[in-house]
Design an enzyme around this catalytic site. Structure first.
Site, PDB file in Angstrom:
ATOM      1  N   LEU A 203       0.832  -1.198   0.000  1.00 42.82           N
ATOM      2  CA  LEU A 203       0.000   0.000   0.000  1.00 42.82           C
ATOM      3  C   LEU A 203       0.867   1.247   0.000  1.00 42.82           C
ATOM      4  O   LEU A 203       1.872   1.301   0.714  1.00 42.82           O
ATOM      5  CB  LEU A 203      -0.905   0.007   1.241  1.00 42.82           C
ATOM      6  CG  LEU A 203      -2.006  -1.065   1.260  1.00 42.82           C
ATOM      7  CD1 LEU A 203      -2.688  -1.065   2.615  1.00 42.82           C
ATOM      8  CD2 LEU A 203      -3.027  -0.811   0.173  1.00 42.82           C
ATOM      9  N   LEU A 234      -6.339   6.641   5.931  1.00 42.91           N
ATOM     10  CA  LEU A 234      -6.282   5.187   5.812  1.00 42.91           C
ATOM     11  C   LEU A 234      -4.858   4.692   5.583  1.00 42.91           C
ATOM     12  O   LEU A 234      -4.204   5.087   4.610  1.00 42.91           O
ATOM     13  CB  LEU A 234      -7.195   4.715   4.678  1.00 42.91           C
ATOM     14  CG  LEU A 234      -7.243   3.199   4.445  1.00 42.91           C
ATOM     15  CD1 LEU A 234      -7.797   2.493   5.678  1.00 42.91           C
ATOM     16  CD2 LEU A 234      -8.088   2.886   3.216  1.00 42.91           C
ATOM     17  N   ASP A 235      -4.393   3.820   6.487  1.00 42.11           N
ATOM     18  CA  ASP A 235      -3.078   3.180   6.389  1.00 42.11           C
ATOM     19  C   ASP A 235      -1.930   4.180   6.298  1.00 42.11           C
ATOM     20  O   ASP A 235      -0.877   3.869   5.750  1.00 42.11           O
ATOM     21  CB  ASP A 235      -3.027   2.230   5.183  1.00 42.11           C
ATOM     22  CG  ASP A 235      -3.924   1.018   5.372  1.00 42.11           C
ATOM     23  OD1 ASP A 235      -4.008   0.523   6.507  1.00 42.11           O
ATOM     24  OD2 ASP A 235      -4.545   0.582   4.394  1.00 42.11           O
ATOM     25  N   GLU A 236      -2.114   5.374   6.831  1.00 45.95           N
ATOM     26  CA  GLU A 236      -1.060   6.383   6.780  1.00 45.95           C
ATOM     27  C   GLU A 236      -0.744   6.955   8.164  1.00 45.95           C
ATOM     28  O   GLU A 236      -0.156   8.025   8.282  1.00 45.95           O
ATOM     29  CB  GLU A 236      -1.456   7.510   5.820  1.00 45.95           C
ATOM     30  CG  GLU A 236      -1.560   7.054   4.370  1.00 45.95           C
ATOM     31  CD  GLU A 236      -1.867   8.194   3.414  1.00 45.95           C
ATOM     32  OE1 GLU A 236      -1.798   9.363   3.839  1.00 45.95           O
ATOM     33  OE2 GLU A 236      -2.169   7.916   2.243  1.00 45.95           O
TER      34      GLU A 236
END
Length: 292
Positions: A203, A234-236
């Site tokens: 990702l 998101l995912d950061e």
């Protein structure tokens, strides 16, 4: 015999903080067992308006000084520095709520490390958006299991139920052990600074379904995993731990999936260990991690 305590702190940097903190402990008969500090004077720290920041973690034997007394006195000591700080027991297991969907490899690994004493945690609840026989294929003993289905229509109520479960079991840490539902901004904010997620490091390069197949088609040479705090991005969120493994042309998509699961297991377990040992301090959108 007194049990070791851990002091963590951060504040604006200035000369003499280390000496003053260690003198504070010495004057109260405490014996320092381990001490680490870091000054962040990087350009990025200045860019986000935080300026130079000082971070410190001290493990110490309090001798005959009680923890409550130390906290009261340190509160007065810390006030002029505008410190963010806490003093906690080193030995007390941290209460952890673990969330999982269908892939339970990270959950099984965490439970194994807990059962052998490798992770100083106390699993107080398991939550899944799937029924128990679908989500978990291992013996969870007496750990309470909660099935909380999530759909677009029920998401708000489901997240409220999760918050209630976390509150009722007094969870200090929420671990998303391959929990495949995206938190709302409200949910992310509620668990800010105490919710850890794990994802493969493709990702955002390989989004959507079958990321390992996408990676195989592109001929990747390295795969990895990232454990990070959950935020509305998101995912950061701020990264806690990462690891990688090299891939060759001979590896099939199945090989990539197998190796990826191994990396996810160990990266998440290490992130949890670092968190419960009070080794992770927030620094804006990043973390300071005191290894040990």
């Amino acid at each position: 015999m007194s049990k070791p305590l851990i002091l963590t702190l951060d504040c604006a940097d200035q000369p003499g903080i280390t000496a003053k903190v260690t003198a504070f402990l010495y004057e109260r008969g405490c014996n320092i067992l381990d001490a680490q500090q870091f000054n962040d004077a990087s350009d990025s720290a200045n860019d986000d308006g935080r300026g130079d920041r000082f971070f410190m973690r001290v493990a110490f034997d309090p001798a005959d000084t009680g923890a409550d007394s130390l906290r009261k006195e340190f509160s007065d000591f810390a006030a002029p520095f505008a410190m963010q700080w806490k003093i906690v027991s080193q030995d007390r297991p941290r209460r952890v709520l673990i969330m999982v969907s269908k892939a339970d490899h990270c959950l099984v690994d965490l439970l194994y490390r807990w059962s052998t004493g490798e992770l100083n945690i106390e699993p107080v609840a398991l939550v899944s958006n799937h029924p128990r026989d679908v989500a978990i294929r291992t013996n969870i003993g007496d750990i309470p299991f909660h099935h909380v289905p999530v759909t677009r229509e029920t998401k708000t109520d489901a997240e409220a139920k999760m918050r209630k479960i976390a509150e009722d079991c007094d969870a200090e840490l929420i671990v998303l052990a391959r929990y495949m539902q995206i938190f709302s901004d409200e949910q992310s904010a509620h668990f800010d600074g105490r919710c850890i997620n794990i994802h493969h490091s493709f990702l955002p390069g390989f989004k959507g379904a079958r990321p390992y197949h996408q990676a195989h088609e592109r001929g990747v040479k390295v795969i990895g995993a990232t454990a990070h705090f959950v935020t509305a991005d998101l995912d950061e969120g701020p990264i806690i731990h990462q690891d990688v493994e090299r891939i060759s042309h001979a590896d099939t998509p199945r090989d990539l999936i197998r190796k990826g699961r191994d990396i996810e297991r160990r990266v998440l377990a290490e992130a949890v260990r670092l968190f419960v040992e009070e080794r992770v301090l927030m620094n804006g959108g990043r973390t300071v991690v005191f290894r040990g």
